[in-house]
Design a protein around this motif. Sequence first.
Motif, PDB file in Angstrom:
ATOM      1  N   ARG A  20      35.193  39.580  42.987  1.00  0.00           N
ATOM      2  CA  ARG A  20      36.248  38.561  43.011  1.00  0.00           C
ATOM      3  C   ARG A  20      37.014  38.552  44.321  1.00  0.00           C
ATOM      4  O   ARG A  20      37.927  37.737  44.512  1.00  0.00           O
ATOM      5  CB  ARG A  20      37.189  38.757  41.826  1.00  0.00           C
ATOM      6  CG  ARG A  20      36.518  38.447  40.478  1.00  0.00           C
ATOM      7  CD  ARG A  20      37.480  38.615  39.319  1.00  0.00           C
ATOM      8  NE  ARG A  20      38.645  37.739  39.433  1.00  0.00           N
ATOM      9  CZ  ARG A  20      38.661  36.465  39.045  1.00  0.00           C
ATOM     10  NH1 ARG A  20      37.572  35.917  38.533  1.00  0.00           N
ATOM     11  NH2 ARG A  20      39.766  35.757  39.171  1.00  0.00           N
ATOM     12  N   GLU A  31      35.505  33.446  35.071  1.00  0.00           N
ATOM     13  CA  GLU A  31      35.519  34.719  35.789  1.00  0.00           C
ATOM     14  C   GLU A  31      35.288  34.553  37.286  1.00  0.00           C
ATOM     15  O   GLU A  31      35.325  35.536  38.034  1.00  0.00           O
ATOM     16  CB  GLU A  31      34.448  35.653  35.212  1.00  0.00           C
ATOM     17  CG  GLU A  31      34.663  35.982  33.733  1.00  0.00           C
ATOM     18  CD  GLU A  31      33.529  36.810  33.155  1.00  0.00           C
ATOM     19  OE1 GLU A  31      32.819  37.474  33.943  1.00  0.00           O
ATOM     20  OE2 GLU A  31      33.340  36.788  31.923  1.00  0.00           O
ATOM     21  N   HIS A  68      30.422  31.881  31.904  1.00  0.00           N
ATOM     22  CA  HIS A  68      31.484  32.769  32.414  1.00  0.00           C
ATOM     23  C   HIS A  68      32.229  32.134  33.590  1.00  0.00           C
ATOM     24  O   HIS A  68      32.636  32.839  34.520  1.00  0.00           O
ATOM     25  CB  HIS A  68      30.876  34.104  32.848  1.00  0.00           C
ATOM     26  CG  HIS A  68      30.119  34.810  31.775  1.00  0.00           C
ATOM     27  ND1 HIS A  68      30.723  35.611  30.829  1.00  0.00           N
ATOM     28  CD2 HIS A  68      28.782  34.820  31.471  1.00  0.00           C
ATOM     29  CE1 HIS A  68      29.802  36.101  30.003  1.00  0.00           C
ATOM     30  NE2 HIS A  68      28.621  35.629  30.370  1.00  0.00           N
ATOM     31  N   ARG A 104      31.274  36.710  40.066  1.00  0.00           N
ATOM     32  CA  ARG A 104      31.996  37.237  38.896  1.00  0.00           C
ATOM     33  C   ARG A 104      32.372  38.698  39.102  1.00  0.00           C
ATOM     34  O   ARG A 104      33.420  39.150  38.613  1.00  0.00           O
ATOM     35  CB  ARG A 104      31.135  37.130  37.643  1.00  0.00           C
ATOM     36  CG  ARG A 104      30.863  35.738  37.129  1.00  0.00           C
ATOM     37  CD  ARG A 104      29.837  35.778  36.019  1.00  0.00           C
ATOM     38  NE  ARG A 104      30.193  36.722  34.975  1.00  0.00           N
ATOM     39  CZ  ARG A 104      29.333  37.247  34.104  1.00  0.00           C
ATOM     40  NH1 ARG A 104      28.045  36.939  34.178  1.00  0.00           N
ATOM     41  NH2 ARG A 104      29.746  38.095  33.175  1.00  0.00           N
TER      42      ARG A 104
END
Length: 277
Positions: A176, A218, A215, A173
Amino acid sequence: MRWGTDVSRRGVLLGGTAALVAACSGRAAPVGAPAPLSPPAGSPALTQPVTIQRRHSAARGRDVDLVLMAPEGVPASGLPVCLALHGRGANARTFLDLGVPQMLTDLVHAGARPFAVAAVDGDHYWVGNGTGDDPQRLLTDEVPGWLQASDLRPVTGVLGISMGGFGALDLARRRRDLTAVATCSAALFRTWSEAKARGVFAAEAQWQAAEPLEHLDELPPGTLGVWCGASDPFLAANRRLIDRAGPVTSSITPGAHTDSYWRGVLPDALRFVGERL
């Protein structure tokens, strides 16, 4: 032998010959003895398939092991790096016990491009717990410099087992730019009650902020591979990961949360990572 729901086996270094044994079972590990501990400053020319460095982590407030693994017969300098995150109750040397150096060598013999695997001691699902022990900051702020000191390229892939799968997804996350993320039996939690039972997160808000299943949007796209045993206690959570994250590849095959299962799937997970570094 089962390791529990999210506990990996660990190795310890014994005596001047640095013989590695599996501390949880008392059996000799299936790999050769690692190289002697290197000086704290690291070595810019790694010449052994396995090098163990003892480093002080300001982020964790303690000394930790950095275990560097490379294919045998391949100069380690300049190799791309996959970061390997161990499970709860284990340590970086777990990956020696699982036979990762030999797996890397076998991949190269099968025609894969060589790469290195770096493992480091962590805890707390690889996130900070507010006590001054922050393995997340260890990964982002300290490990890159340690790898550079050993003449290795920056981390571009991450692989995690059990608790390490949680940490690998959490790291992805924040990084990236990673091109490969592989999880084996990821210890993930679908609800706060599941997470609370682990005694790691102080409050629901802390868990929600860290829980990868909360998440998934993400994660860097097109990078994820997921492996889980059909008898694993985290199977339902891993199925949710597969259903919602849409990994490049996923595999649910017979097996539990055990060393034998991980030894069976790690070659595929490492191949997946190596093809994308």
